[in-house]
Design a protein around this motif. Structure first.
Motif, PDB file in Angstrom:
ATOM      1  N   CYS A   1      40.767  38.164  38.827  1.00  0.00           N
ATOM      2  CA  CYS A   1      40.632  39.616  38.738  1.00  0.00           C
ATOM      3  C   CYS A   1      39.991  40.156  40.021  1.00  0.00           C
ATOM      4  O   CYS A   1      39.057  39.561  40.548  1.00  0.00           O
ATOM      5  CB  CYS A   1      39.779  39.997  37.531  1.00  0.00           C
ATOM      6  N   ILE A   2      40.511  41.284  40.529  1.00  0.00           N
ATOM      7  CA  ILE A   2      40.016  41.810  41.809  1.00  0.00           C
ATOM      8  C   ILE A   2      39.190  43.076  41.627  1.00  0.00           C
ATOM      9  O   ILE A   2      38.826  43.717  42.603  1.00  0.00           O
ATOM     10  CB  ILE A   2      41.178  42.130  42.774  1.00  0.00           C
TER      11      ILE A   2
ATOM     12  N   CYS B   1      36.115  43.660  40.585  1.00  0.00           N
ATOM     13  CA  CYS B   1      34.709  43.651  40.991  1.00  0.00           C
ATOM     14  C   CYS B   1      34.372  42.261  41.539  1.00  0.00           C
ATOM     15  O   CYS B   1      35.171  41.338  41.449  1.00  0.00           O
ATOM     16  CB  CYS B   1      33.798  44.043  39.824  1.00  0.00           C
ATOM     17  N   PRO B   2      33.158  42.095  42.103  1.00  0.00           N
ATOM     18  CA  PRO B   2      32.805  40.807  42.698  1.00  0.00           C
ATOM     19  C   PRO B   2      32.748  39.647  41.712  1.00  0.00           C
ATOM     20  O   PRO B   2      32.769  38.482  42.110  1.00  0.00           O
ATOM     21  CB  PRO B   2      31.423  41.041  43.318  1.00  0.00           C
ATOM     22  N   MET B   3      32.702  39.956  40.436  1.00  0.00           N
ATOM     23  CA  MET B   3      32.678  38.930  39.401  1.00  0.00           C
ATOM     24  C   MET B   3      33.837  37.942  39.564  1.00  0.00           C
ATOM     25  O   MET B   3      33.659  36.734  39.434  1.00  0.00           O
ATOM     26  CB  MET B   3      32.779  39.651  38.055  1.00  0.00           C
TER      27      MET B   3
ATOM     28  N   LYS C   1      36.462  39.960  47.136  1.00  0.00           N
ATOM     29  CA  LYS C   1      37.386  39.279  46.226  1.00  0.00           C
ATOM     30  C   LYS C   1      38.816  39.777  46.388  1.00  0.00           C
ATOM     31  O   LYS C   1      39.768  39.017  46.404  1.00  0.00           O
ATOM     32  CB  LYS C   1      36.913  39.533  44.792  1.00  0.00           C
ATOM     33  N   ARG C   2      38.958  41.075  46.480  1.00  0.00           N
ATOM     34  CA  ARG C   2      40.319  41.616  46.530  1.00  0.00           C
ATOM     35  C   ARG C   2      41.057  41.132  47.774  1.00  0.00           C
ATOM     36  O   ARG C   2      42.276  40.994  47.782  1.00  0.00           O
ATOM     37  CB  ARG C   2      40.313  43.144  46.439  1.00  0.00           C
TER      38      ARG C   2
ATOM     39  N   GLN D   1      26.532  41.290  36.423  1.00  0.00           N
ATOM     40  CA  GLN D   1      27.264  40.100  35.993  1.00  0.00           C
ATOM     41  C   GLN D   1      27.329  39.089  37.117  1.00  0.00           C
ATOM     42  O   GLN D   1      27.300  37.885  36.891  1.00  0.00           O
ATOM     43  CB  GLN D   1      28.649  40.500  35.516  1.00  0.00           C
ATOM     44  N   VAL D   2      27.449  39.611  38.341  1.00  0.00           N
ATOM     45  CA  VAL D   2      27.408  38.702  39.477  1.00  0.00           C
ATOM     46  C   VAL D   2      26.944  39.470  40.703  1.00  0.00           C
ATOM     47  O   VAL D   2      27.242  40.641  40.873  1.00  0.00           O
ATOM     48  CB  VAL D   2      28.784  38.038  39.720  1.00  0.00           C
TER      49      VAL D   2
ATOM     50  N   GLU E   1      28.896  40.971  49.079  1.00  0.00           N
ATOM     51  CA  GLU E   1      29.014  42.332  48.560  1.00  0.00           C
ATOM     52  C   GLU E   1      27.634  42.999  48.530  1.00  0.00           C
ATOM     53  O   GLU E   1      26.730  42.547  47.841  1.00  0.00           O
ATOM     54  CB  GLU E   1      29.622  42.314  47.156  1.00  0.00           C
TER      55      GLU E   1
END
Lengths: 126, 452
Positions: free
Chosen positions: A8-9, A11-13, B194-195, B419-420, B425
């Motif tokens: 999944c993109i 969030c940073p999770m 991440k993206r 959550q993280v 970031e």
């Protein structure tokens, strides 16, 4: 039953998503922590799309290249074809942001537009 | 000597947003100095999309995002000089610059905004053994060559470092016909968003090898190949894990360093963690009237936050210029009274200022600890604070299901679930003036990552 794994993109999770598919139908999404992951996974496995950005040559301008993009996102599978179709494109300066450079790129119905202003080269004085 | 109220060093995203905001806050005498041939800075070579999601609620490319601010600068009639290199800024704010038309010249500024951005960490900083053949580029250099000059740096590429520019260039080089064989990252996690990992590597089947580094470069005239090896927990290569990749190009995306030669030269105090100036709540350095914003202050991931931060610097510089005019220089006092629009104007009464100072004027130190590497700002003067203040920081490693907390002296006042959090970031916590004024004797605010 087919299983697809995604990251999944949203969030940073970066949740590791698992999507169960029955043909073209999504049966279930798991591994997501929030709703956004579910939405992303369903879109990504059924109809993944991207905005494609690149450059084309400019003649007679202040710069040799102008950056361009697809005005809207196009199917992921069309990216290579889109880039190929831009390979030999050359435009004449001036070019302004939003100017259509190529219409209906790679049969997607989406136009390629300029994302930078390139003015005409000023004639040399004297 | 030419005189300006505010001189801004750098015409990239930070300099542009600072200029616009200073102008909107009533300062007309502003000059931006830019060393490149156009405004917009690094955004001009960032042709990919994803900029402006926060600021404009749409996804723009770099040049489009820059253009939004360039148009504002032009519409507001803000002056700028291109192809102009700032050589030095003196302690009394004389900016020495040079360009082809005017040669070397000096500008007396009342306030200076540092907005020079950052540069890429070069190969020399990495201790990679091997010859020094052609074909080794920083990722940003390759980006400029491909996107602005129209040249391909090579055909078979290995990328060291998973910073965002490296990831973006992995995709860009692939689309332009190169074969990107692998991205190697020394750390056990990626330094990029991440993206970008998904959309630049996974989309194109480019492998990302974490805990790997380059241990040898083959080739004397031109890169012929590189050797990767896995590293242990101390980042030492593990013998026996070496793999050889043939390639003609090695791109380095191994970090960015704020460009603070001018700042250091004028005596600005630098935070060794960020390599950027230490600033207070107004983004003012230890030198009065000298402000910093954008990547010269600390390296950002998202330009939207650069614009936001720079706007604050511009606003604060404008307030500084107006306050200085109000307190000292009678020639300028008429401009102050007309410019003091709305908000609390303290310019007219020196006596009130003095009394207020004795009550509230103290400095709160912000202390990063337990996983938080630094904070911007480093200090807060409550009497100078706006209603809201964003404190930005980075963490030192990846934490899951944790909290980011702020302790006012010993009391935990802010405790936010995350959550993280990851080093790649940037994080932020918002403080309010109201909150801080409830603690009149507050000395320190400590920022921590807490695991349950």
């Amino acid at each position: 039953m087919e299983i697809k794994n995604l990251i999944c993109i949203n969030c940073p999770m970066g949740c590791a998503l698992t999507v169960e598919m029955e043909g073209q139908e999504v049966v279930s999404v798991s591994g997501n922590t929030c709703k956004r992951g579910d939405t992303y996974a369903r879109k990504e496995v059924t109809n993944p799309t991207r905005i494609v950005t690149s450059t084309v040559r400019v003649a007679g301008g202040e710069a040799d290249m102008v950056s361009v993009k697809t005005k809207e996102d196009i199917p992921k599978g069309k990216i290579a074809e889109c880039i190929k179709a831009l390979k030999d494109v050359q435009v004449q300066a001036p070019v302004y942001i939003g100017d259509v450079i190529v219409t209906d790129i790679a049969g997607t119905g989406v136009d390629i537009v300029a994302t930078k202003n390139i003015e005409l080269t000023l004639p040399l004085l004297g | 000597m030419i005189n300006y109220d505010i001189v801004i060093v750098g015409g990239g995203p930070a300099g542009l947003a600072a200029a616009v905001c200073a102008k909107q806050n009533g300062i007309d005498s502003i000059l931006i100095l830019e060393r490149d041939k156009e405004l917009g800075g690094i955004l001009n070579q960032c042709i990919h999309n994803g900029f402006g999601l926060h600021t404009f609620k749409e996804e723009l490319t770099g040049p489009e995002y820059a253009d939004r601010f360039i148009r504002q600068v032009k519409d507001l009639g803000i002056e700028y000089k291109l192809n102009t290199m700032v050589m030095e800024v003196s302690q009394d704010k004389i900016v020495t610059a040079m360009n082809r038309e005017e040669g070397m010249f000096g500008i007396q500024a009342k306030s200076v905004i540092l907005a020079m951005g950052c540069r890429e960490r070069p190969r020399g900083a990495l201790n990679i053994p091997g010859y020094r053949p052609a074909g080794i580029y920083s990722a940003g250099t390759a980006q400029r060559l491909v996107n602005m000059e129209g040249y391909m740096p090579g055909r078979e590429v290995v990328i060291l470092g998973s910073g965002d520019i490296g990831l973006i260039m992995a995709r860009r080089m692939t689309l332009e016909g190169a074969k990107v064989k692998v991205v190697a990252e020394l750390m056990p996690y990626s330094g990029g968003l991440k993206r970008n990992i998904v959309q630049c590597l996974d989309d194109y089947g480019i492998p990302l090898k974490l805990s790997h580094t380059v241990v040898d470069i083959k080739g004397k005239e031109r890169v012929e190949g590189i050797t990767l090896a896995q590293v242990d927990e101390n980042n030492r290569p593990i013998p026996g894990t070496e793999e050889f990749y043939t390639c003609d190009t090695l791109l380095l995306s191994v970090g960015l360093i704020p460009e603070n030669e001018i700042s250091r030269g004028m005596g600005v105090e630098i935070n060794p963690v960020t390599s950027g100036p230490k600033v207070n709540e107004s983004l003012e350095t230890n030198m009065e009237g000298v402000f910093a914003c954008g990547n010269v202050l600390h390296v950002h991931d998202l330009v939207d936050f650069v614009s936001e931060e720079a706007a604050a610097a511009g606003r604060n510089a404008a307030a500084y210029v107006k306050a200085a005019a109000g307190s000292g220089n009678p020639a300028d006092s008429d401009t102050v009274s007309t410019d003091a629009a709305g908000e609390q104007s303290t310019d007219n009464s020196g006596a009130v200022e003095v009394i207020k100072d004795t009550i509230e004027a103290h400095e709160i130190r912000l202390i990063p600890t337990a996983g938080v590497r630094y904070t911007v700002p480093s200090t807060i003067r409550p009497d100078h604070m706006d209603e809201n203040l964003t404190v930005r920081f980075r963490v030192g490693s990846v934490y899951k299901n944790c909290y980011v907390s702020a302790y006012f002296d010993d009391e935990r006042v802010i405790h936010r679930k995350r959550q993280v959090v990851a080093p790649g970031e940037m994080e932020e916590l918002k403080l309010t003036k109201e909150q801080i004024l409830q603690y009149p004797k507050l000395k320190t605010i400590t920022f921590k990552v807490e695991e349950e």
